[in-house]
Motif scaffolding. Structure first.
Motif, short mmCIF file in Angstrom:
data_model
loop_
_atom_site.label_atom_id
_atom_site.label_comp_id
_atom_site.label_asym_id
_atom_site.label_seq_id
_atom_site.Cartn_x
_atom_site.Cartn_y
_atom_site.Cartn_z
N SER A 160 0.83 -1.21 0.00
CA SER A 160 0.00 0.00 0.00
C SER A 160 0.86 1.25 0.00
N THR A 200 -15.29 6.58 2.00
CA THR A 200 -14.14 5.70 2.17
C THR A 200 -13.83 5.51 3.65
N VAL A 266 -13.23 -4.95 1.28
CA VAL A 266 -12.14 -4.49 0.42
C VAL A 266 -12.62 -4.37 -1.03
N ASP A 267 -13.36 -5.38 -1.49
CA ASP A 267 -13.81 -5.39 -2.88
C ASP A 267 -14.84 -4.30 -3.17
N ALA A 269 -14.45 -1.28 -2.44
CA ALA A 269 -13.72 -0.04 -2.75
C ALA A 269 -13.73 0.26 -4.24
N SER A 270 -13.54 -0.78 -5.07
CA SER A 270 -13.43 -0.57 -6.50
C SER A 270 -14.74 -0.10 -7.14
N LYS A 318 -8.11 5.21 -7.89
CA LYS A 318 -8.74 4.01 -7.35
C LYS A 318 -7.73 3.15 -6.58
N ASP A 319 -6.53 3.05 -7.13
CA ASP A 319 -5.47 2.29 -6.46
C ASP A 319 -5.17 2.88 -5.09
N SER A 321 -7.26 4.56 -3.26
CA SER A 321 -8.39 4.24 -2.40
C SER A 321 -8.29 2.81 -1.88
N THR A 322 -7.96 1.87 -2.78
CA THR A 322 -7.79 0.47 -2.37
C THR A 322 -6.63 0.32 -1.40
N TYR A 325 -7.70 1.24 2.04
CA TYR A 325 -8.43 0.14 2.67
C TYR A 325 -7.45 -0.94 3.16
N ASN A 326 -6.48 -1.26 2.31
CA ASN A 326 -5.53 -2.30 2.68
C ASN A 326 -4.65 -1.90 3.85
#
Length: 602
Positions: A160, A200, A266-267, A269-270, A318-319, A321-322, A325-326
């Protein structure tokens, strides 16, 4: 993220800040060439569609620059200009890919170095902590922290950080270009971003709690597997397969349920990012199209470039944002790792150590009382000297404190100031390092610890002894006879935990190890209690040989093996109730007499 979590990341990442700096630089050049490749597309489209070379007064400086480049290449003719721009675009993309590969190589190596450091820190803690620490955690839990938690930390936290660096550089550079092309359009897009951040943050708080539960569940699962593998013999013998299967399936079901819950969050988020991105693009299309049609500062080709840049910015956004989350998901594993690496070793080691004495008096317990974790006392006011060069046996019922006394001698536990002192001659145990003490003690325990290695390496056990010294030690331990019958003799691999050997053979390997260490103090912790009569006789002969002229302490279960000891102490409820030779204690008709008579009858 708490301050402790930030400090933990900083502790391991700051060591490689130059590598992260190089990664940042490589990502910057990658992003620059990516932007250049898109901008060059503007000129290519101008040439292809014969765009008018005139520009209006409200055009941006970038529009004017790109138009001058267009005019310059147009002088070579349309066909040649297209060829030149094609070559330029290919070259720019090639350089972008080169810097992409270099950045990935750099950050991959750095992440692996950090994982190596964390593994080393965990292993160091495992090997240096006191025994109370090791009994606090289950073996499977410690293995889970060393393996799956570190992997989770690397795949979430470190990855991350990598993605955030990449995304921030790309997004910032792209936004600079977007502002430069059309600041009004870009400001319109930014208005909606706080809304994305709000949603988020709501999801990330739930994710953190679920991730901690998932990692704890994984630790229970690993512990169950480790116990099943280690105890497979007794499981089969007791026909307990169904019980262990049901136990495993219960843990596995719980882990799978928690894992599904975490990854569902997690999923999310996308698609959440996709929805907001679609709304923003729709707004930009309406406003941008109006500006192009109205001719108020944005050319059609530059608007197309703007849209391409904005669409390309969506993925790194987006990355990011993911990755956020991670980061929340990974803090659960990080906290489990931190719990081990930040654990304090309660064993106090002297800053200036005194040299270990050549014993003339022996090992003295002076008013020693001891308890584990402030529980009821295991030892109560022990005053006794294990005399130099003599053999002293400790007997008593299970839980009377026999093993605790020897553990304290080896400084596996820390005596508090009000719990008395242990003296090696006249030197306090607090003035000696645990490692120094243990170098002067050889131990043979009831549960022999052997490793998946050769007999020679198990006897030498990490020390540089010659083959002659190893063979001499084996001879002294009465082990040569069975070793010479093995296929490769001393070079025979004895399997996991030495399972290729019998109990008596294992014990003689352990005794050979003690012989080779040649320490002035010898501790025999029920070394023959688990052996049959024939094996016990051979092992006892070896023990009698190595006990001569040493300060020997025997924790005895079979009293017949200690009748020749110089002194015997009888423990009961942590206190010394009787002491003397075998004949003296037997004549007292007390605790020892009753224990001895009971074993004789049996």
């Amino acid at each position: 993220m708490t301050q402790k979590e930030k400090d933990f990341i900083k502790q391991y990442v700051s060591k490689y800040k130059s590598q992260y700096g190089l990664y940042l630089l490589l990502v910057f050049f990658m992003s620059v060439f990516a932007v250049c490749s898109i901008l060059s597309l503007n000129n290519f489209l101008q040439i292809l569609f014969n765009t008018d070379t005139t520009i209006n007064a409200s055009s941006s400086e970038l529009d004017k620059l790109m138009n001058s480049i267009y005019v310059f290449f147009l002088e070579f003719g349309k066909t040649k200009a297209l060829v030149y721009f094609t070559i330029i675009i290919v070259g720019i993309y090639f350089l972008k890919d080169v810097f992409t590969w270099l950045s990935q190589y750099q950050i991959g190596r750095t992440r692996n170095l950090i994982v190596r450091d964390i593994h080393s820190a965990l292993f160091e803690k495992f090997s240096t902590q006191d025994l109370s620490f090791m009994t606090k955690y289950k073996k499977g839990d410690l293995l889970s922290r060393f393996s799956s938690d570190v992997v989770e930390f690397e795949e979430t936290i470190l990855k991350s950080i990598q993605i955030l660096i990449n995304s921030v550089v790309v997004v910032l550079l792209y936004f600079v270009m977007l502002f430069y092309i059309d600041s009004f359009l870009t400001l319109c897009a930014l208005v909606l971003f706080p809304l994305v951040a709000f949603f988020t943050s709501l999801l990330s708080r739930k994710l953190r709690r679920s991730s901690r539960l998932m990692q704890d569940s994984n630790a229970r699962l690993v512990t169950n597997i480790e116990e099943t593998i280690g105890g497979i013999r007794i499981i089969k013998a007791m026909s307990a397969k169904n019980y262990m299967d049901n136990r495993f399936h219960l843990f596995n079901k719980d882990y799978a349920k928690l894992r599904t819950s975490v990854y569902r969050k997690v999923d999310l988020a996308s698609p959440q990012s996709e929805v907001f991105s679609s709304i923003v693009i729709a707004v930009l299309l309406l406003i941008g199209s109006y500006k192009v049609v109205s001719g108020i500062g944005l050319s059609s080709t530059m608007f197309l470039v703007y849209l391409i840049l904005f669409i390309l910015i969506i993925k790194p956004a987006k990355d990011a944002s993911t990755a956020y989350y991670n980061l929340k998901k990974g803090t659960a594993s990080m906290n489990r790792i931190m719990e081990i690496t930040s654990a304090k070793n309660i064993i106090r080691e002297p800053q200036i150590e005194k040299p270990f004495p050549v014993l003339t008096k022996g090992i003295t317990f002076k008013n020693v009382s001891f308890s584990y974790n402030d529980e009821s006392q295991v030892l109560k006011n022990i005053n006794f000297t294990f005399e130099q060069g003599k053999t002293t046996a400790i007997v008593g019922a299970s839980g009377s404190g026999k093993t605790t006394m020897t553990d304290l001698i080896e400084k596996f536990y820390q005596l508090k100031p009000d719990q008395g002192d242990i003296l090696f001659d006249d030197i306090s145990i607090n003035d000696l390092r645990g490692e120094t003490i243990r170098k002067n003690i050889a131990v043979v325990t009831q549960e022999t610890v052997l490793f998946n290695d050769t007999i020679a390496n198990n006897i030498a056990f990490g020390n540089n002894y010659t083959r002659q010294q190893i063979e001499t030690a084996a001879l002294t331990a009465n082990a040569t006879e069975f070793i010479n019958q093995l296929p490769k003799k001393f070079d025979t691999n004895i399997g996991d935990k030495g399972d290729m050997l019998s109990g008596g053979q294992k014990q003689r390997i352990s005794i050979a190890r003690a012989v080779l260490k040649n320490s002035p103090i010898l501790i025999l912790d029920e070394a023959t209690s688990a052996l049959d009569t024939q094996s016990e006789r051979r092992v006892q002969q070896a023990l009698d040989t190595i006990s001569k002229n040493r300060t020997t302490i025997i924790i005895a279960h079979r009293l017949s093996t200690i009748v020749n000891a110089d002194k015997i102490i009888v423990l009961q409820d942590g206190e010394i109730k009787e002491q003397g030779t075998h004949s003296e204690l037997y004549a007292l008709n007390g605790i020892y007499h009753n224990l001895y008579q009971m074993q004789q009858v049996n």
